[in-house]
Design a protein around this motif. Structure first.
Motif, PDB file in Angstrom:
ATOM      1  N   GLN A  20       0.809  -1.206   0.000  1.00 51.51           N
ATOM      2  CA  GLN A  20       0.000   0.000   0.000  1.00 51.51           C
ATOM      3  C   GLN A  20       0.849   1.264   0.000  1.00 51.51           C
ATOM      4  O   GLN A  20       1.806   1.399   0.723  1.00 51.51           O
ATOM      5  CB  GLN A  20      -0.905   0.001   1.234  1.00 51.51           C
ATOM      6  CG  GLN A  20      -1.814   1.193   1.281  1.00 51.51           C
ATOM      7  CD  GLN A  20      -2.896   1.001   2.318  1.00 51.51           C
ATOM      8  OE1 GLN A  20      -3.536  -0.020   2.332  1.00 51.51           O
ATOM      9  NE2 GLN A  20      -3.084   1.975   3.151  1.00 51.51           N
ATOM     10  N   CYS A  21       0.448   2.153  -0.835  1.00 55.17           N
ATOM     11  CA  CYS A  21       1.039   3.483  -0.879  1.00 55.17           C
ATOM     12  C   CYS A  21      -0.136   4.440  -0.920  1.00 55.17           C
ATOM     13  O   CYS A  21      -1.016   4.305  -1.754  1.00 55.17           O
ATOM     14  CB  CYS A  21       1.911   3.640  -2.115  1.00 55.17           C
ATOM     15  SG  CYS A  21       2.600   5.279  -2.309  1.00 55.17           S
ATOM     16  N   GLU A  22      -0.186   5.371  -0.020  1.00 54.14           N
ATOM     17  CA  GLU A  22      -1.328   6.260   0.034  1.00 54.14           C
ATOM     18  C   GLU A  22      -0.978   7.637  -0.504  1.00 54.14           C
ATOM     19  O   GLU A  22       0.099   8.149  -0.275  1.00 54.14           O
ATOM     20  CB  GLU A  22      -1.843   6.389   1.462  1.00 54.14           C
ATOM     21  CG  GLU A  22      -2.420   5.105   1.993  1.00 54.14           C
ATOM     22  CD  GLU A  22      -2.980   5.268   3.388  1.00 54.14           C
ATOM     23  OE1 GLU A  22      -2.981   6.377   3.918  1.00 54.14           O
ATOM     24  OE2 GLU A  22      -3.420   4.242   3.933  1.00 54.14           O
ATOM     25  N   ILE A  81      -6.655   8.459  -0.741  1.00 54.17           N
ATOM     26  CA  ILE A  81      -6.905   7.403  -1.715  1.00 54.17           C
ATOM     27  C   ILE A  81      -5.684   6.476  -1.708  1.00 54.17           C
ATOM     28  O   ILE A  81      -4.609   6.880  -2.138  1.00 54.17           O
ATOM     29  CB  ILE A  81      -7.126   7.971  -3.136  1.00 54.17           C
ATOM     30  CG1 ILE A  81      -8.309   8.942  -3.142  1.00 54.17           C
ATOM     31  CG2 ILE A  81      -7.321   6.837  -4.134  1.00 54.17           C
ATOM     32  CD1 ILE A  81      -8.491   9.675  -4.467  1.00 54.17           C
ATOM     33  N   PRO A  82      -5.828   5.245  -1.218  1.00 54.59           N
ATOM     34  CA  PRO A  82      -4.699   4.313  -1.215  1.00 54.59           C
ATOM     35  C   PRO A  82      -4.386   3.796  -2.625  1.00 54.59           C
ATOM     36  O   PRO A  82      -5.293   3.510  -3.404  1.00 54.59           O
ATOM     37  CB  PRO A  82      -5.167   3.164  -0.326  1.00 54.59           C
ATOM     38  CG  PRO A  82      -6.313   3.723   0.456  1.00 54.59           C
ATOM     39  CD  PRO A  82      -6.947   4.726  -0.442  1.00 54.59           C
ATOM     40  N   TYR A  83      -3.100   3.714  -2.921  1.00 51.41           N
ATOM     41  CA  TYR A  83      -2.605   3.216  -4.213  1.00 51.41           C
ATOM     42  C   TYR A  83      -1.683   2.039  -3.973  1.00 51.41           C
ATOM     43  O   TYR A  83      -1.007   1.966  -2.959  1.00 51.41           O
ATOM     44  CB  TYR A  83      -1.805   4.303  -4.942  1.00 51.41           C
ATOM     45  CG  TYR A  83      -2.647   5.364  -5.572  1.00 51.41           C
ATOM     46  CD1 TYR A  83      -3.282   6.324  -4.793  1.00 51.41           C
ATOM     47  CD2 TYR A  83      -2.812   5.415  -6.943  1.00 51.41           C
ATOM     48  CE1 TYR A  83      -4.064   7.305  -5.379  1.00 51.41           C
ATOM     49  CE2 TYR A  83      -3.586   6.401  -7.530  1.00 51.41           C
ATOM     50  CZ  TYR A  83      -4.210   7.342  -6.742  1.00 51.41           C
ATOM     51  OH  TYR A  83      -4.987   8.300  -7.316  1.00 51.41           O
ATOM     52  N   ASN A  84      -1.633   1.129  -4.930  1.00 52.65           N
ATOM     53  CA  ASN A  84      -0.668   0.038  -4.912  1.00 52.65           C
ATOM     54  C   ASN A  84       0.670   0.618  -5.347  1.00 52.65           C
ATOM     55  O   ASN A  84       0.775   1.192  -6.431  1.00 52.65           O
ATOM     56  CB  ASN A  84      -1.126  -1.070  -5.870  1.00 52.65           C
ATOM     57  CG  ASN A  84      -0.159  -2.222  -5.930  1.00 52.65           C
ATOM     58  OD1 ASN A  84       1.011  -2.047  -6.259  1.00 52.65           O
ATOM     59  ND2 ASN A  84      -0.656  -3.398  -5.613  1.00 52.65           N
ATOM     60  N   ARG A  85       1.677   0.490  -4.514  1.00 55.84           N
ATOM     61  CA  ARG A  85       2.958   1.135  -4.821  1.00 55.84           C
ATOM     62  C   ARG A  85       3.678   0.519  -6.017  1.00 55.84           C
ATOM     63  O   ARG A  85       4.509   1.149  -6.634  1.00 55.84           O
ATOM     64  CB  ARG A  85       3.858   1.155  -3.602  1.00 55.84           C
ATOM     65  CG  ARG A  85       4.694  -0.071  -3.415  1.00 55.84           C
ATOM     66  CD  ARG A  85       5.736   0.114  -2.369  1.00 55.84           C
ATOM     67  NE  ARG A  85       5.137  -0.131  -1.064  1.00 55.84           N
ATOM     68  CZ  ARG A  85       5.825  -0.405   0.015  1.00 55.84           C
ATOM     69  NH1 ARG A  85       7.119  -0.440  -0.027  1.00 55.84           N
ATOM     70  NH2 ARG A  85       5.234  -0.647   1.147  1.00 55.84           N
ATOM     71  N   PHE A  86       3.366  -0.733  -6.344  1.00 51.35           N
ATOM     72  CA  PHE A  86       4.040  -1.378  -7.460  1.00 51.35           C
ATOM     73  C   PHE A  86       3.390  -1.060  -8.802  1.00 51.35           C
ATOM     74  O   PHE A  86       4.073  -0.890  -9.795  1.00 51.35           O
ATOM     75  CB  PHE A  86       4.103  -2.892  -7.247  1.00 51.35           C
ATOM     76  CG  PHE A  86       4.917  -3.268  -6.044  1.00 51.35           C
ATOM     77  CD1 PHE A  86       6.297  -3.115  -6.039  1.00 51.35           C
ATOM     78  CD2 PHE A  86       4.301  -3.744  -4.907  1.00 51.35           C
ATOM     79  CE1 PHE A  86       7.045  -3.433  -4.928  1.00 51.35           C
ATOM     80  CE2 PHE A  86       5.052  -4.080  -3.788  1.00 51.35           C
ATOM     81  CZ  PHE A  86       6.424  -3.922  -3.794  1.00 51.35           C
ATOM     82  N   THR A  87       2.064  -1.007  -8.814  1.00 51.66           N
ATOM     83  CA  THR A  87       1.369  -0.741 -10.073  1.00 51.66           C
ATOM     84  C   THR A  87       1.023   0.726 -10.250  1.00 51.66           C
ATOM     85  O   THR A  87       0.796   1.173 -11.361  1.00 51.66           O
ATOM     86  CB  THR A  87       0.062  -1.548 -10.172  1.00 51.66           C
ATOM     87  OG1 THR A  87      -0.853  -1.084  -9.169  1.00 51.66           O
ATOM     88  CG2 THR A  87       0.319  -3.043 -10.010  1.00 51.66           C
ATOM     89  N   GLY A  88       0.944   1.463  -9.143  1.00 53.92           N
ATOM     90  CA  GLY A  88       0.547   2.865  -9.209  1.00 53.92           C
ATOM     91  C   GLY A  88      -0.947   3.058  -9.385  1.00 53.92           C
ATOM     92  O   GLY A  88      -1.408   4.173  -9.554  1.00 53.92           O
ATOM     93  N   HIS A  89      -1.711   1.970  -9.329  1.00 53.52           N
ATOM     94  CA  HIS A  89      -3.152   2.056  -9.518  1.00 53.52           C
ATOM     95  C   HIS A  89      -3.868   2.218  -8.178  1.00 53.52           C
ATOM     96  O   HIS A  89      -3.466   1.613  -7.182  1.00 53.52           O
ATOM     97  CB  HIS A  89      -3.684   0.814 -10.223  1.00 53.52           C
ATOM     98  CG  HIS A  89      -3.148   0.668 -11.604  1.00 53.52           C
ATOM     99  ND1 HIS A  89      -2.343  -0.380 -11.982  1.00 53.52           N
ATOM    100  CD2 HIS A  89      -3.288   1.455 -12.696  1.00 53.52           C
ATOM    101  CE1 HIS A  89      -2.004  -0.239 -13.253  1.00 53.52           C
ATOM    102  NE2 HIS A  89      -2.563   0.868 -13.705  1.00 53.52           N
TER     103      HIS A  89
END
Length: 130
Positions: A20-22, A81-89
């Protein structure tokens, strides 16, 4: 090549929280925005009580759009809005923090309404109502 296989295997095993990347949009007119990490434990609990989780959010939604949608419920301090850190989605959900606890009650009326063509699902902690 074995190293690449090991890396790919590790990525698949990772817990979602590890991935997770927020991205937060702190609104400049909010005195509390951006101060979460400097808060005391009690202040964080109060912030949680003024916040909601919104699921089934369109992947193209922006923090500004969510702020506008929920602003009728009360002043919005922050949208996360949380983002997937690997895909950026984006992960398809968001957190909305209001200035007042009463705004959480008002936001309940938006549960199962259409936002960007999708029926959003709001979840509020029972402690939010206290």
């Amino acid at each position: 090549m074995a190293d690449l296989d090991a890396i790919e295997s590790r990525e698949l095993e990772m817990d979602e929280s590890d991935m997770q990347c927020e991205v937060e949009r702190a609104f400049p007119y909010s005195p509390q925005a951006g101060l979460f990490f400097n808060m005391t434990h009690e202040e964080r609990i109060d912030s949680d009580r003024r916040s909601i989780y919104v699921g089934n959010v369109d992947y193209g939604a922006t923090a500004d759009e969510l702020e506008m949608y929920f602003n009728g419920c009360g002043h919005v301090n922050r949208v996360t809005i949380p983002y997937n850190r690997f895909t950026g989605h984006p992960k398809g959900f968001a957190y909305i923090e209001f200035s007042e606890r009463e705004s959480v009650r008002t936001a309940m009326t938006l549960d199962e309404t259409l936002f960007r063509g999708r029926v959003i699902k709001g979840k509020w902690k029972s402690s939010s109502m206290g």
